[in-house]
Design a protein around this motif. Structure first.
Motif, short mmCIF file in Angstrom:
data_model
loop_
_atom_site.label_atom_id
_atom_site.label_comp_id
_atom_site.label_asym_id
_atom_site.label_seq_id
_atom_site.Cartn_x
_atom_site.Cartn_y
_atom_site.Cartn_z
N UNK A 74 -12.56 7.19 -1.17
CA UNK A 74 -12.32 6.23 -0.18
C UNK A 74 -10.99 6.48 0.36
N UNK A 75 -10.19 6.73 0.03
CA UNK A 75 -8.81 7.00 0.64
C UNK A 75 -9.03 8.30 1.61
N UNK A 76 -9.45 9.15 1.09
CA UNK A 76 -9.58 10.57 1.69
C UNK A 76 -10.51 10.38 2.92
N UNK A 77 -11.45 9.60 2.98
CA UNK A 77 -12.65 9.65 3.84
C UNK A 77 -12.24 8.33 4.91
N UNK A 78 -11.41 7.29 4.48
CA UNK A 78 -11.25 6.13 5.48
C UNK A 78 -9.69 6.06 5.52
N UNK A 79 -9.08 6.32 4.53
CA UNK A 79 -7.51 5.84 4.57
C UNK A 79 -7.09 4.87 3.55
N UNK A 80 -5.73 4.68 3.40
CA UNK A 80 -5.33 4.10 2.26
C UNK A 80 -5.60 2.67 2.36
N UNK A 81 -5.73 2.04 3.52
CA UNK A 81 -6.24 0.59 3.61
C UNK A 81 -7.34 0.37 3.02
N UNK A 82 -8.32 1.07 2.85
CA UNK A 82 -9.87 0.82 3.03
C UNK A 82 -10.00 0.35 1.35
N UNK A 122 0.77 -1.23 0.00
CA UNK A 122 0.01 -0.03 -0.04
C UNK A 122 0.95 1.34 -0.07
N UNK A 123 1.94 1.31 0.64
CA UNK A 123 2.88 2.24 0.78
C UNK A 123 3.43 2.44 2.33
N UNK A 124 4.88 2.74 2.03
CA UNK A 124 5.63 2.74 3.60
C UNK A 124 5.21 3.67 4.37
N UNK A 125 4.70 4.80 3.91
CA UNK A 125 4.29 5.87 4.88
C UNK A 125 2.85 5.67 5.57
N UNK A 126 2.18 4.71 5.10
CA UNK A 126 0.85 4.38 5.80
C UNK A 126 1.00 3.36 7.21
N UNK A 127 0.21 3.92 8.09
CA UNK A 127 0.35 3.28 9.30
C UNK A 127 -0.07 1.82 9.20
N UNK A 128 0.25 0.90 9.99
CA UNK A 128 -0.39 -0.35 10.12
C UNK A 128 -1.68 -0.50 10.33
N UNK A 129 -2.33 -1.55 10.10
CA UNK A 129 -3.87 -1.88 10.64
C UNK A 129 -3.95 -2.86 11.46
#
Length: 495
Positions: free
Chosen positions: A435-443, A165-172
């Protein structure tokens, strides 16, 4: 002869007899009256006794409410010398016994700064550190949960890292994606998350010894497989290389698969002791530690089977049957998936979601597997996929009498012309523009994966783990019809 002519002695006898009969009759009457009197007397006596008994009972009951009676307790030898006064007896209510599946039943308490401070000495644990793409990590987690089951250990599941997804994205967190309470209940076994064991805000660095599967099974590997998970947990890992006998096909260098029971052997004292070799020093403290027995851990558990390599998509797969089928989505994702499908079909979010067939077409990162074949000839074309969709429709109608009119496409394809061709088929897809803007990159990928698994039918991409696991979910959860489309050459899916 009449009485006048009777002899005198006979007349006298007759007279005496008459007198005796009179006396007998009189005596009988007298005795009959005496019995009646006796009966009356007996009845009166019984009534009197009953009245006395009732009066006594009422008196005793009234007295008993004022002076409680307790059974005398014989003094037990073990109580001699103990203070048994009322002041020494706890007035606190007894503690309610914890549900054995509750996380606190497998730990000493809430999350602690150091994970070891929260482990129960009478329970053994198991963990692993995948970091190879979200769906691959799901399978790796399934594998180590299964290993925990067969070794009587409690699995502790880490977070998912954003490797695709991208290294800067926090884990879930695992529990933010999957319904962990439901998983525990269906397994009938405890399952923990690391955030329940160690405080997420803790920066305490802890040393830990683990086994390295990767170094043994992966062709050309000279070190354990790296992962961001230990760093997120502030764990300083010292790895010990596993023995060669863990491999499924020792003579086949390109097959990295290992066997569950070979790995399980290392959790028991004898095989563990026999397999110890000098460990790698940990990266931070340079600590050389043997594999921990209390917190058993392995570096990477994606390539593991019970009987053969790549068995996850087989109908007998033990990991699917005993673990994966019970990993349902967190209800939040189920709700979001239905909302996205409804919007794609032009329905309101609150309407019941109609039956649909989900399609997953994977292209982008599969380009490297086309080798000398052009991308145009390598990937299955839409008419080929449409044929598979029709097969699913026909099967659902023939076997279950279900007519399905809706098809939802999910894909990583970015070519606009391709999507226009999808629209011409009358198929729809989820709109992830916000979706990303509303919920985040994981969604976006998680919503797509949920949509794929909630259809009554599914058509996926052969060799895609995302498609394979969606296929298994549809088959198991909804008794749906499924197909995987082969690719790699123009005629790959001919049948």
């Amino acid at each position: 002869m009449d009485s006048e002519s009777k002899p005198s002695w006979l007349s006298r006898l007759a007279s005496e007899a008459d007198s005796e009969d009179t006396l007998l009759a009189t005596g009988k009457k007298s005795r009959t009256m005496t019995l009646r009197q006796r009966r009356r007397c007996l009845l009166a006596t019984c009534i009197s006794l009953a009245a006395i008994s009732l009066t006594g009972f009422l008196f005793l009951s009234s007295w008993d409410t004022q002076i409680p009676w307790t059974r005398p307790v014989l003094e037990h030898p073990s109580t001699v010398g103990l203070d048994t006064s009322v002041h020494n007896i706890s007035t606190e209510p007894p503690h309610k016994e914890l549900d054995p599946l509750d996380p606190l039943a497998s730990l000493l308490g809430p999350p602690t700064a150091k994970f070891r401070d929260n482990l129960r000495p009478d329970i053994q644990y198991l963990s692993s550190w995948p970091d190879s793409g979200w769906t691959n990590d799901v399978i790796a987690y399934i594998n180590f949960i299964y290993l925990a089951l067969i070794t009587d250990r409690v699995p502790i599941v880490p977070v998912f890292t954003p490797s695709h997804i991208g290294g800067s994205v926090p884990p879930i967190a695992f529990g933010d994606v999957f319904d962990v309470p439901r998983l525990r209940k269906l397994l009938g076994k405890p399952v923990l998350e690391w955030r329940e064991v160690k405080d997420e805000n803790s920066t305490e660095v802890e040393e830990l010894g683990c086994w390295s599967i990767w170094e043994t099974a992966q062709m050309g590997a000279e070190s354990p497989r790296g992962s961001r998970v230990p760093g997120l947990l502030h764990l300083d890992i010292s790895y010990t290389k596993t023995p060669e006998w863990i491999r499924h096909n020792p003579g086949v260098s390109h097959d990295p698969h290992t066997l569950f029971w070979s790995l399980a052997r290392l959790s028991f004292p004898e095989s563990r002791q026999e397999s110890l070799v000098p460990p790698h020093p940990s990266p931070l403290h340079q600590a050389s530690l043997p594999p921990d027995e209390h917190m058993l851990c392995y570096d990477f558990m994606y390539y593991v089977g019970v009987q053969q390599s790549w068995e996850f998509d087989k109908d007998y797969s033990p990991t699917w049957r005993h673990v994966a089928q019970y990993m349902h989505w967190n209800p939040r994702f189920e709700k979001l998936a239905d909302q996205y499908v409804n919007r794609a079909l032009g329905l309101s979010e609150n309407e019941p979601t109609p039956l649909y067939i989900a399609v997953h077409v994977r292209h982008n990162d599969f380009q490297d597997w086309c080798f000398e074949v052009s991308l145009y000839d390598c990937f299955a074309k839409l008419p080929v996929i449409e044929r598979r969709v029709q097969e699913v429709k026909d099967e659902l109608f023939q076997k279950r009498g279900i007519s399905v009119n809706h098809v939802i496409m999910t894909s990583d394809e970015r070519n606009e012309t391709w999507w226009n061709e999808v629209a011409e088929l009358g198929w729809k897809w989820p709109d992830h523009s916000e979706t990303k803007a509303k919920y985040g990159d994981w969604y976006p990928p998680l919503i797509d994966a949920t949509i794929q698994s909630r259809g009554i039918g599914f058509v996926g991409t052969d060799r895609s783990t995302m498609s394979v696991i969606a296929k298994r979910r549809v088959e198991t959860w909804y008794k749906g019809a499924t197909r995987l489309v082969r690719w790699g050459s123009p005629a790959a899916d001919d049948h």
